[in-house]
Design an enzyme around this catalytic site. Structure first.
Site, mmCIF file in Angstrom:
data_model
loop_
_atom_site.group_PDB
_atom_site.id
_atom_site.type_symbol
_atom_site.label_atom_id
_atom_site.label_comp_id
_atom_site.label_asym_id
_atom_site.label_seq_id
_atom_site.Cartn_x
_atom_site.Cartn_y
_atom_site.Cartn_z
ATOM 1 N N ASP A 44 0.814 -1.216 0.000
ATOM 2 C CA ASP A 44 0.000 0.000 0.000
ATOM 3 C C ASP A 44 0.848 1.267 0.000
ATOM 4 O O ASP A 44 0.493 2.262 -0.640
ATOM 5 C CB ASP A 44 -0.926 0.003 1.218
ATOM 6 C CG ASP A 44 -2.116 -0.927 1.037
ATOM 7 O OD1 ASP A 44 -2.284 -1.474 -0.071
ATOM 8 O OD2 ASP A 44 -2.876 -1.110 2.001
ATOM 9 N N ASN A 114 -4.683 9.371 1.635
ATOM 10 C CA ASN A 114 -5.251 8.737 2.827
ATOM 11 C C ASN A 114 -5.771 9.751 3.839
ATOM 12 O O ASN A 114 -6.950 9.787 4.140
ATOM 13 C CB ASN A 114 -4.216 7.835 3.500
ATOM 14 C CG ASN A 114 -4.217 6.431 2.934
ATOM 15 O OD1 ASN A 114 -5.011 6.106 2.059
ATOM 16 N ND2 ASN A 114 -3.324 5.593 3.421
ATOM 17 N N GLU A 115 -4.863 10.555 4.394
ATOM 18 C CA GLU A 115 -5.271 11.488 5.432
ATOM 19 C C GLU A 115 -4.235 12.585 5.623
ATOM 20 O O GLU A 115 -3.076 12.446 5.238
ATOM 21 C CB GLU A 115 -5.488 10.776 6.778
ATOM 22 C CG GLU A 115 -4.233 10.391 7.527
ATOM 23 C CD GLU A 115 -3.567 9.129 7.037
ATOM 24 O OE1 GLU A 115 -2.320 9.149 6.906
ATOM 25 O OE2 GLU A 115 -4.272 8.141 6.769
ATOM 26 N N THR A 155 -9.657 3.227 6.346
ATOM 27 C CA THR A 155 -9.279 1.943 6.946
ATOM 28 C C THR A 155 -7.811 1.920 7.360
ATOM 29 O O THR A 155 -7.322 0.885 7.805
ATOM 30 C CB THR A 155 -9.531 0.786 5.956
ATOM 31 O OG1 THR A 155 -8.787 1.029 4.758
ATOM 32 C CG2 THR A 155 -10.999 0.662 5.617
ATOM 33 N N ALA A 156 -7.117 3.050 7.235
ATOM 34 C CA ALA A 156 -5.693 3.103 7.581
ATOM 35 C C ALA A 156 -5.532 3.723 8.974
ATOM 36 O O ALA A 156 -6.074 3.218 9.951
ATOM 37 C CB ALA A 156 -4.936 3.880 6.501
ATOM 38 N N LEU A 159 -8.709 4.322 11.101
ATOM 39 C CA LEU A 159 -9.299 3.171 11.787
ATOM 40 C C LEU A 159 -8.518 2.841 13.053
ATOM 41 O O LEU A 159 -9.106 2.518 14.092
ATOM 42 C CB LEU A 159 -9.341 1.968 10.845
ATOM 43 C CG LEU A 159 -9.963 0.683 11.407
ATOM 44 C CD1 LEU A 159 -11.408 0.920 11.837
ATOM 45 C CD2 LEU A 159 -9.892 -0.439 10.378
#
EC number: 2.7.1.23
Length: 255
Positions: A44, A114-115, A155-156, A159
């Protein structure tokens, strides 16, 4: 989808480099700058790196897992690649754009798939003020940090910080605190994907904070603005039987 020119890129691991050598022997290929589809071999982390690397090209990227984590990757198989590509489903992601201002006046801008996360730099907890679309929603949050996550990134880190998993296409982003001290019971918020979120770092000299957009870090920030960049399209390809939407649903029922 029919692709006429394929390129392969690989992470710097032995497994990924070995897969690269075998696939390049098996299939005609071109340089990534000339391809109309790119095959990314790794985990990933490498998929995120590849998406960032080719962000200006809008070329579809099909990942095959040769790493330890493969949430964003398809199963690795050497045979039948052309057929898999022809049947692959397209997912278009819009990243977050971070604009951070540091104590020295430096402006740092970066994209996050992602974030975007804000984290304390020392033993002192971070103290933050949160504005959403120009309105103060939280005057003071004392915490280890906070993050704003996309659905693909939910979900990374999100989560792991006990944030919610968000289905693709939900049109929302997750604002998730990291070890909030005050208000102790605040567990975050779900925001419209169009929201502009501004974090003001209070007592920045005493309580230094860093801001990270995926893997781009700005140290000693005093203000961070985050919003979705709708002008930027990131195209990923997934096998129909194991697409990203299905993975996000499955993740919510894991023991």
């Amino acid at each position: 989808m029919i692709f006429s020119s394929i390129a392969f890129v690989a992470a710097e691991t032995e497994a990924a480099k070995a897969a690269l050598a075998r696939l390049e022997q098996r299939y005609p290929h071109v340089d990534p700058g000339e391809a109309d589809v790119i095959i990314a071999l790794g985990g990933d982390g490498f998929m995120l790196e590849t998406l960032h690397r080719f962000v200006d090209r809008r070329v579809p990227i099909y990942g095959m897992n040769r790493g330890s984590v493969g949430f964003l990757m398809n199963v690795y198989r050497e045979h039948g690649l052309i057929e898999r590509l022809s049947k692959a489903e397209e997912v278009i992601l819009h990243p977050l754009r971070m604009k951070a201002r540091t104590a020295s006046g430096e402006e740092v801008e970066a994209l996050a798939i992602n974030e975007v996360s804000l984290l304390r730099e020392t033993r002192q907890a971070a103290k933050l003020r949160i504005r959403i679309d120009g309105k103060i929603r939280m005057d003071e949050l004392i915490c280890d940090g906070i993050l704003l996550s996309t659905p693909a990134g939910s979900t990374a880190y999100n989560l792991s910080a006990h944030g919610p998993i968000i289905p693709l296409g939900a049109g929302i982003a997750a604002l998730t605190p990291i070890s909030a001290f005050r208000p102790r019971r605040w567990r975050g918020a779900l925001l419209p994907h169009t929201a502009k979120v501004v974090f003001e770092i209070l007592e920045a000299g005493k309580r230094p904070v860093s801001a990270v957009a995926d893997y781009t870090e700005a140290r000693d920030v005093v203000e961070v603005e985050v919003r979705e960049d709708r002008t930027c399209d990131l195209v990923m390809l997934f096998d129909p039987e194991h697409n990203l939407e299905e993975r996000i649903i499955t993740e919510q029922f894991l023991p």
